[in-house]
Design a protein around this motif. Structure first.
Motif, mmCIF file in Angstrom:
data_model
loop_
_atom_site.group_PDB
_atom_site.id
_atom_site.type_symbol
_atom_site.label_atom_id
_atom_site.label_comp_id
_atom_site.label_asym_id
_atom_site.label_seq_id
_atom_site.Cartn_x
_atom_site.Cartn_y
_atom_site.Cartn_z
ATOM 1 N N GLN A 196 19.597 -60.475 -90.970
ATOM 2 C CA GLN A 196 19.269 -61.901 -91.006
ATOM 3 C C GLN A 196 17.812 -62.173 -91.390
ATOM 4 O O GLN A 196 17.325 -63.291 -91.222
ATOM 5 N N GLN A 203 17.133 -65.129 -93.758
ATOM 6 C CA GLN A 203 17.212 -66.467 -93.147
ATOM 7 C C GLN A 203 15.857 -66.882 -92.590
ATOM 8 O O GLN A 203 15.444 -68.036 -92.726
ATOM 9 N N VAL A 238 24.057 -74.392 -93.936
ATOM 10 C CA VAL A 238 25.280 -73.822 -93.361
ATOM 11 C C VAL A 238 25.670 -72.544 -94.099
ATOM 12 O O VAL A 238 26.047 -71.535 -93.482
ATOM 13 N N THR A 239 25.544 -72.570 -95.422
ATOM 14 C CA THR A 239 25.894 -71.393 -96.226
ATOM 15 C C THR A 239 24.937 -70.238 -95.959
ATOM 16 O O THR A 239 25.364 -69.094 -95.751
ATOM 17 N N ALA A 268 23.084 -69.627 -93.341
ATOM 18 C CA ALA A 268 23.234 -69.087 -91.990
ATOM 19 C C ALA A 268 24.419 -68.131 -91.890
ATOM 20 O O ALA A 268 24.439 -67.245 -91.033
ATOM 21 N N ALA A 269 25.400 -68.283 -92.782
ATOM 22 C CA ALA A 269 26.607 -67.456 -92.725
ATOM 23 C C ALA A 269 26.503 -66.186 -93.566
ATOM 24 O O ALA A 269 27.366 -65.304 -93.456
ATOM 25 N N LEU A 270 25.475 -66.080 -94.405
ATOM 26 C CA LEU A 270 25.359 -64.940 -95.308
ATOM 27 C C LEU A 270 24.437 -63.870 -94.741
ATOM 28 O O LEU A 270 23.534 -64.157 -93.957
ATOM 29 N N ARG A 271 24.650 -62.640 -95.172
ATOM 30 C CA ARG A 271 23.776 -61.538 -94.782
ATOM 31 C C ARG A 271 22.536 -61.526 -95.659
ATOM 32 O O ARG A 271 22.508 -62.084 -96.756
ATOM 33 N N SER A 277 19.538 -72.651 -85.763
ATOM 34 C CA SER A 277 20.275 -71.449 -86.174
ATOM 35 C C SER A 277 19.482 -70.196 -85.799
ATOM 36 O O SER A 277 18.803 -69.600 -86.648
#
Length: 272
Positions: A53, A56, A104-105, A107-110, A206
């Protein structure tokens, strides 16, 4: 080098990068995030915070600084009467929607996937900066209607996935539609604020599992403070320079530099 020496060295490096990013935001209209994201990535990796992460944190912290950098820059340009406020008002709703979807995208990706996205898009931005011509035109005024409704969210979405303000996409978009380059740079600074505010609110909610100290949600407060302290000083300098010189040669040099940085990001994302 001991841990304290490493921390101090990293802090000094981030301050220098922050100063450079502030000048770029005002001078070239590309948004300091295009420099900050890879800089944060390498700095945090060197400190041992490489994780799935990490990107991010880099995106969120970069966008947090852009709120202040872009605000200072757009106000400096406004004093010179260069900001097209009608463009900002009409494109803002779609950009905000795209920015929210981008958070949102992201936060969901590596981290590796976000590195690849950043690297691929940064190569395209670098190629445009290096080879793009100010004479290229798609029209004589900014589009509205269906085109604006379709492309304004794309600007917000892609900018958040790269952790940048709207300049990298907004300046080419505006110049291709007849907006003079200095006015496009000035207005793109406003795009940065519109993108960064909703994005940072989302990233603050997040949290990430492995983060450097003083990280709130996905925003690292230490790096944020250091960079903002420098960009608040240097962004007006960049804006002033933009009105006194032709930034074309510098933009091409920076475009080549950006391509090299982006290719290195792609290399790391591929695990080479």
């Amino acid at each position: 080098m001991d841990d304290m020496g490493l921390l101090l060295g990293t802090a000094a490096l981030i301050m220098v990068i922050g100063a450079f990013a502030g000048v770029l935001a005002g001078l070239l209209g590309v948004g300091g995030g295009i420099v900050l994201v890879p800089a944060f990535f390498y700095a945090f990796s060197a400190l041992g915070y490489d994780s799935p992460q990490l990107m991010q944190i880099c995106l969120a912290t970069s966008l947090a600084t852009i709120i202040f950098t872009s605000t200072r820059s757009v106000m400096s340009h406004h004093k010179k009467g260069a900001v097209e406020w009608s463009i900002l008002r009409s494109w803002a709703p779609g950009i905000v929607v795209g920015a929210c979807i981008g958070v949102v995208t992201a936060a969901a990706l590596r981290s590796g996937t976000l590195q690849a996205i950043f690297g691929g898009l940064a190569v395209l931005v670098g190629l445009y900066m290096t080879f793009g011509k100010s004479t290229w035109r798609r029209g004589d005024k900014m589009p509205g209607g269906v085109f604006r409704a379709a492309f304004s969210p794309v600007v917000g979405f892609l900018s958040v996935l790269m952790g940048i303000g709207g300049g990298s996409f907004g300046v080419p978009l505006m110049t291709l539609h007849g907006v003079p380059i200095h006015r496009a740079v000035a207005t793109a600074a406003g795009f940065g604020v519109i993108i960064a505010v909703p994005a940072v609110i989302g990233f603050l909610m997040s949290p990430v599992a492995v983060a450097p100290p003083l990280t709130l949600g996905s925003v690292n407060l230490a790096a944020f403070v250091l960079v903002v302290a420098m960009t608040l000083i240097t962004a007006p300098l960049g804006a002033a320079l933009a009105h006194r010189m032709d930034p074309k040669p510098l933009k091409r040099v920076f475009g080549v530099f950006l391509i090299l940085v982006a290719l290195n990001m792609l290399r790391k994302a591929a695990g080479w």
